[in-house]
Design an enzyme around this catalytic site. Structure first.
Site, mmCIF file in Angstrom:
data_model
loop_
_atom_site.group_PDB
_atom_site.id
_atom_site.type_symbol
_atom_site.label_atom_id
_atom_site.label_comp_id
_atom_site.label_asym_id
_atom_site.label_seq_id
_atom_site.Cartn_x
_atom_site.Cartn_y
_atom_site.Cartn_z
ATOM 1 N N ARG A 115 0.811 -1.203 0.000
ATOM 2 C CA ARG A 115 0.000 0.000 0.000
ATOM 3 C C ARG A 115 0.853 1.265 0.000
ATOM 4 N NH1 ARG A 115 -4.199 -0.890 3.962
ATOM 5 N NH2 ARG A 115 -5.216 -1.672 2.107
ATOM 6 N N TYR A 116 1.967 1.209 0.713
ATOM 7 C CA TYR A 116 2.833 2.379 0.843
ATOM 8 C C TYR A 116 4.033 2.243 -0.088
ATOM 9 C CZ TYR A 116 0.345 3.263 5.278
ATOM 10 O OH TYR A 116 -0.596 3.521 6.236
ATOM 11 N N ARG A 119 7.217 0.061 1.873
ATOM 12 C CA ARG A 119 7.071 -1.046 2.815
ATOM 13 C C ARG A 119 5.853 -1.891 2.481
ATOM 14 N NH1 ARG A 119 5.573 3.843 4.404
ATOM 15 N NH2 ARG A 119 3.993 4.222 5.988
ATOM 16 N N CYS A 128 -3.712 -17.922 14.819
ATOM 17 C CA CYS A 128 -3.329 -17.115 15.978
ATOM 18 C C CYS A 128 -3.366 -17.993 17.222
ATOM 19 C CB CYS A 128 -4.300 -15.953 16.172
ATOM 20 S SG CYS A 128 -4.134 -14.664 14.925
ATOM 21 N N CYS A 132 -9.138 -12.588 18.394
ATOM 22 C CA CYS A 132 -9.758 -11.347 18.873
ATOM 23 C C CYS A 132 -11.101 -11.197 18.164
ATOM 24 C CB CYS A 132 -8.894 -10.142 18.514
ATOM 25 S SG CYS A 132 -7.177 -10.300 19.025
ATOM 26 N N CYS A 135 -11.317 -8.836 15.032
ATOM 27 C CA CYS A 135 -10.228 -9.014 14.051
ATOM 28 C C CYS A 135 -10.528 -8.303 12.732
ATOM 29 C CB CYS A 135 -9.997 -10.490 13.786
ATOM 30 S SG CYS A 135 -8.670 -10.799 12.588
ATOM 31 N N ARG A 137 -9.001 -8.846 10.068
ATOM 32 C CA ARG A 137 -8.759 -9.795 8.977
ATOM 33 C C ARG A 137 -9.564 -11.071 9.160
ATOM 34 N NH1 ARG A 137 -3.081 -8.708 9.271
ATOM 35 N NH2 ARG A 137 -3.412 -6.642 8.413
ATOM 36 N N ASP A 296 -12.012 -0.729 13.071
ATOM 37 C CA ASP A 296 -12.338 -0.834 11.644
ATOM 38 C C ASP A 296 -13.819 -1.165 11.407
ATOM 39 O OD1 ASP A 296 -9.789 -0.262 10.699
ATOM 40 O OD2 ASP A 296 -9.144 -2.351 10.880
ATOM 41 N N ASP A 333 -7.532 3.781 10.049
ATOM 42 C CA ASP A 333 -7.052 3.068 8.863
ATOM 43 C C ASP A 333 -8.128 3.279 7.799
ATOM 44 O OD1 ASP A 333 -5.289 1.601 7.348
ATOM 45 O OD2 ASP A 333 -5.015 0.045 8.870
ATOM 46 N N LYS A 340 -3.037 4.421 7.030
ATOM 47 C CA LYS A 340 -3.367 5.006 8.328
ATOM 48 C C LYS A 340 -3.341 6.527 8.280
ATOM 49 C CE LYS A 340 -1.245 0.928 10.245
ATOM 50 N NZ LYS A 340 -0.868 0.345 8.928
HETATM 51 C C1 LIG Z 1 -0.009 -0.606 8.922
HETATM 52 C C2 LIG Z 1 0.510 -1.010 7.621
HETATM 53 C C3 LIG Z 1 1.863 -0.856 7.286
HETATM 54 C C4 LIG Z 1 2.854 -0.228 8.225
HETATM 55 O O1 LIG Z 1 2.540 1.095 8.470
HETATM 56 P P1 LIG Z 1 3.463 1.986 9.396
HETATM 57 O O2 LIG Z 1 2.730 3.272 9.526
HETATM 58 O O3 LIG Z 1 4.779 2.104 8.698
HETATM 59 O O4 LIG Z 1 3.625 1.262 10.694
HETATM 60 C C5 LIG Z 1 2.266 -1.244 6.032
HETATM 61 N N1 LIG Z 1 1.414 -1.771 5.158
HETATM 62 C C6 LIG Z 1 0.116 -1.933 5.437
HETATM 63 C C7 LIG Z 1 -0.781 -2.489 4.405
HETATM 64 C C8 LIG Z 1 -0.381 -1.562 6.683
HETATM 65 O O5 LIG Z 1 -1.682 -1.739 6.955
#
Ligand SMILES: *Cc1c(COP(=O)(O)O)cnc(C)c1O
Length: 446
Positions: A115-116, A119, A128, A132, A135, A137, A296, A333, A340
């Site tokens: 998504r980012y 990362r 798990c 929870c 959850c 997911r 969520d 989120d 986020k």
């Molecule tokens: C939360 C999340 C991350 C990590 O986000 P940070 O703000 O760097 O902790 C990376 N990818 C996805 C899809 C996430 O939901």
């Protein structure tokens, strides 16, 4: 260990020998999931019994260790509500979704959410130690049939190898720490073979559900793969037991920085004083609060949701009132998959040129006088700006500030504003090209 972190065992487990109780495999194989098993530990309410007896419910499984933390006489116990279902789970609500963060839509290969820009989230299991109720997911978690295959793992690795912009891999699931140690080690080793992956993180609730899993053997293995970071998931101070404190200590001693992600939930932790106590207990066990999530829009979690204002109130009660590093970032989120988004009280009241008006946590109002002379940072002579990592198509607001573009328009904007008209004598593309912005060629063309 600080004396007020206690250790509890439900009376029904009084005769279990310590070596069994402290063995994570024993904990896993003695998890409770039926009315009969749970009633040996605590009396169930009508609503809980109804949920446990219904079919199609998100999976239930609770370790003996974790269920022992519940006060059996309190039907509103904050730990109980996290893991024992009630019939409120079956109530649908407006905007509820199966995959509210659109994770599967944003997965280039199964189980890898990219998504980012730099990362990825890598789902390595659907299992798990305990499940929870809220959850995010739940669409895949708990279902052994939904777990990721060897072939899918190879696809994830292959994608990462060919995506050099990824420098941070976040292992999640399910819970990576329930994997057989050899399998987890193989995943870490394979990730470490990829040179552009700088850091690996694990998101795990195992230290909370089953702290005995944090053995010397586990930390010895993990510390071979540094830099490794770990986020745990504690929602209420009652979850911070002597056992969790010890597990956190072991992980910290292995050089793994620890963070905490919690979810704001009605009837569990929607109170500024609970949140402050949680934050302060976490930093005592050297776990830094990282995120506080707005709950969520996921199926089954409707009754846990709070207004966003509750989160703002909590953040107001934290900033200034406790150590800065004990304060998590409150985030929503983004539904539909935007990542986020931080939300917080307003501290900036007003501004004019060269002055901003601020208020502090006590309501003290001050001004910050800005410089009248400022030699602007020059990207042309800055080595970091020259060699900046590309963020393919994801520069967003930063791109606006950087002068990559002047505006971001909604989809179909241009077409709509043509109004079905004709190309005519007054239309000339050059008229709306902002000088010095875009095309990567600023100012030179001036
Ligand atoms: C939360 C999340 C991350 C990590 O986000 P940070 O703000 O760097 O902790 C990376 N990818 C996805 C899809 C996430 O939901």
């Amino acid at each position: 260990m600080p004396a007020d972190f206690t250790s509890r065992r439900a009376p029904v487990y009084a005769d279990v020998p310590d070596e069994k109780w402290n063995n994570w495999r024993w904990q896993l194989s003695h998890r409770l999931n039926s009315v009969e098993e749970i009633e040996k530990v605590l009396p169930l309410t009508e609503s809980e019994r109804k949920a446990l007896n219904s079919s199609g419910l998100f999976r239930v499984d609770i370790t003996p260790y974790y269920i022992s933390l519940i006060d059996p006489d309190d039907p509103d116990d904050p730990i109980r509500k996290q893991v024992i279902p009630t019939d409120k789970e079956m109530v649908p609500f407006t905007a509820m979704m199966e995959d509210s963060l659109a994770e599967d839509k944003h997965s280039p290969v199964p189980g890898l959410v990219h998504r980012y820009p730099d990362r990825v989230l890598m789902l390595v299991t659907t299992q798990c130690a305990t499940y929870c109720r809220y959850c995010t997911r739940s669409r895949i978690v708990g279902d052994p049939g939904a777990t990721f295959s060897q072939a899918e793992f190879e696809m994830q690795i292959e994608y990462l190898k060919h995506t050099p912009q990824v420098r941070d891999v976040l292992l999640s699931g399910g819970d990576p720490l329930v994997l057989a140690p050899k399998i987890l080690e193989k995943i870490l080793r394979r990730l470490r073979e990829i040179p552009h992956i700088e850091i690996v993180r694990i998101g795990s609730r195992v230290p909370v559900f089953m702290p005995m899993r944090v053995t010397d053997e586990l930390t010895d293995m993990l510390q071979k793969y540094h830099p490794l970071w770990l986020n745990i998931h504690v929602n209420h101070p009652n979850e911070i037991s002597a056992e969790l404190a010890e597990a956190a200590d072991k992980l910290s001693r292995a050089g793994i920085p620890l963070g905490n992600q919690s979810v704001l939930m009605a009837g569990i932790n929607d109170c500024p004083h609970i949140q402050r106590d949680l934050a302060q207990k976490l930093v005592r066990i050297r776990v830094r609060p990282y995120y506080l999530y707005q709950c969520d829009l996921v199926e089954g979690a409707g009754h846990f949701r709070t207004p966003v204002a509750k989160g703002i109130e909590i953040m107001e009660a934290l900033r200034g009132h406790t150590s800065g590093f004990a304060i998590p970032q409150y985030v929503i989120d983004a539904p539909g998959g935007g990542g986020k988004i931080p939300v917080m009280p307003n501290y900036m009241l007003s501004m004019s040129d060269h002055k901003i008006v601020l208020r502090n946590f006590e309501g003290y109002i001050t001004t910050y006088e800005e410089p009248t002379e400022y030699t602007s940072h020059d990207p042309k002579t800055c080595a970091y700006c020259q060699n900046k990592r590309p963020e393919p198509g994801q520069a967003g607001i930063t791109g606006l500030l950087d002068g990559e573009r002047m505006f971001i328009e909604p989809e179909g904007f241009e077409l709509l504003h043509e109004r079905g008209g004709v190309r005519h004598r007054l239309k000339d593309e050059h008229k709306w090209q902002p000088l010095g912005i875009g095309s990567g060629e600023p100012e030179e063309n001036l």
